[in-house]
Design a protein around this motif. Structure first.
Motif, PDB file in Angstrom:
ATOM      1  N   VAL A 227       0.859  -1.174   0.000  1.00  0.00           N
ATOM      2  CA  VAL A 227       0.000   0.000   0.000  1.00  0.00           C
ATOM      3  C   VAL A 227       0.901   1.231   0.000  1.00  0.00           C
TER       4      VAL A 227
ATOM      5  N   THR B  86      -5.656   2.108   9.519  1.00  0.00           N
ATOM      6  CA  THR B  86      -6.054   0.877   8.842  1.00  0.00           C
ATOM      7  C   THR B  86      -6.577  -0.147   9.835  1.00  0.00           C
TER       8      THR B  86
ATOM      9  N   SER C 125      -8.885   3.728  -2.075  1.00  0.00           N
ATOM     10  CA  SER C 125      -8.154   2.669  -2.770  1.00  0.00           C
ATOM     11  C   SER C 125      -9.084   1.520  -3.148  1.00  0.00           C
TER      12      SER C 125
ATOM     13  N   SER D 135      -5.656   5.923   5.934  1.00  0.00           N
ATOM     14  CA  SER D 135      -6.018   4.507   5.974  1.00  0.00           C
ATOM     15  C   SER D 135      -5.768   3.833   4.626  1.00  0.00           C
ATOM     16  N   ALA D 136      -5.345   2.589   4.665  1.00  0.00           N
ATOM     17  CA  ALA D 136      -5.117   1.824   3.436  1.00  0.00           C
ATOM     18  C   ALA D 136      -6.404   1.644   2.622  1.00  0.00           C
ATOM     19  N   PHE D 137      -7.547   1.791   3.271  1.00  0.00           N
ATOM     20  CA  PHE D 137      -8.824   1.623   2.588  1.00  0.00           C
ATOM     21  C   PHE D 137      -9.303   2.902   1.906  1.00  0.00           C
ATOM     22  N   SER D 138      -8.801   4.056   2.323  1.00  0.00           N
ATOM     23  CA  SER D 138      -9.338   5.353   1.871  1.00  0.00           C
ATOM     24  C   SER D 138      -8.938   5.693   0.443  1.00  0.00           C
TER      25      SER D 138
ATOM     26  N   THR E  49      -2.827   1.915  -4.318  1.00  0.00           N
ATOM     27  CA  THR E  49      -2.596   3.342  -4.100  1.00  0.00           C
ATOM     28  C   THR E  49      -3.784   3.915  -3.344  1.00  0.00           C
ATOM     29  N   LYS E  50      -3.488   4.512  -2.196  1.00  0.00           N
ATOM     30  CA  LYS E  50      -4.524   5.126  -1.366  1.00  0.00           C
ATOM     31  C   LYS E  50      -4.410   6.638  -1.456  1.00  0.00           C
TER      32      LYS E  50
ATOM     33  N   ILE F 128       0.849   5.779  -0.667  1.00  0.00           N
ATOM     34  CA  ILE F 128       0.039   6.982  -0.842  1.00  0.00           C
ATOM     35  C   ILE F 128       0.620   7.769  -2.004  1.00  0.00           C
TER      36      ILE F 128
END
Length: 188
Positions: A47, A135, A107, A102-105, A97-98, A49
């Motif tokens: 992950v 995350t 992505s 957070s890794a979820f935001s 790519t976030k 950014i």
């Protein structure tokens, strides 16, 4: 045998512009975790950014976004956003790519995890108080089983790191060292 095909090791924000702030020896636990995951058929997902040229994703009301817009250098093609050479992905290992902490935001991480039928996340990253904390909270809310490799999380503030891994993270995740995690893989 543990069901490793349902687990994924997340290597979060180990990109040049972030990992380069730490000594090479600080990255050894990440390297060991990646090697163990690969040997035990645990999916490794990276992950990072990064933003489009011109930063259309960044709102000036967001203080982190305002700093990036001001100083630049975090575009998807920039050297700073590429995965650090010491933990280089192998072919077939996704790089997500976030657009926020957070890794979820922003992505496609959730889609990848769902498609692979992943139910357990092993979290690592820089910074403990940033991507790992955000995350962990979001993944817990999404009902993932969570493990945090404490020595494969780095933070610029050692006291904040200590409080998170000793007091906060254990409420929602199993917190262990990389060596203890590797040992647990062979113990089943």
């Amino acid at each position: 045998m543990p069901n490793n095909d349902k687990s994924s090791l997340l290597i979060m924000d180990l990109q040049n512009g972030i990992a380069s702030r730490f000594a090479e020896e600080d990255l050894i636990p990440f390297q060991k975790a990646i090697e163990a995951a690969r040997k035990n058929d645990i999916r490794v997902i990276y992950v990072r950014i990064a933003f489009r040229e011109g930063y259309p994703e960044l709102n000036p009301r967001n203080s982190m976004a305002a700093r990036i817009s001001q100083y630049g250098g975090m575009s998807t093609a920039d050297v700073a956003t590429q995965i650090h050479e010491s933990v280089k992905p192998e072919p077939g290992e996704p790089i997500v790519t976030k657009l926020r902490v957070s890794a979820f935001s922003g992505s496609d991480l959730e889609i990848i995890l769902r498609s692979l039928q992943i139910d357990t996340l092993i979290l690592t990253g820089i910074a403990t108080s940033g991507v790992v904390l955000s995350t962990l909270r979001e993944a817990a809310d999404r009902d993932y089983k969570l493990k945090v490799l404490a020595d494969a999380c780095l933070d610029g503030d050692p006291e904040v790191h200590r409080v998170l891994v000793e007091k906060v993270f254990p409420r929602q995740a199993e917190v262990l060292t990389t060596e203890a995690w590797i040992h647990s893989l062979g113990a089943h």
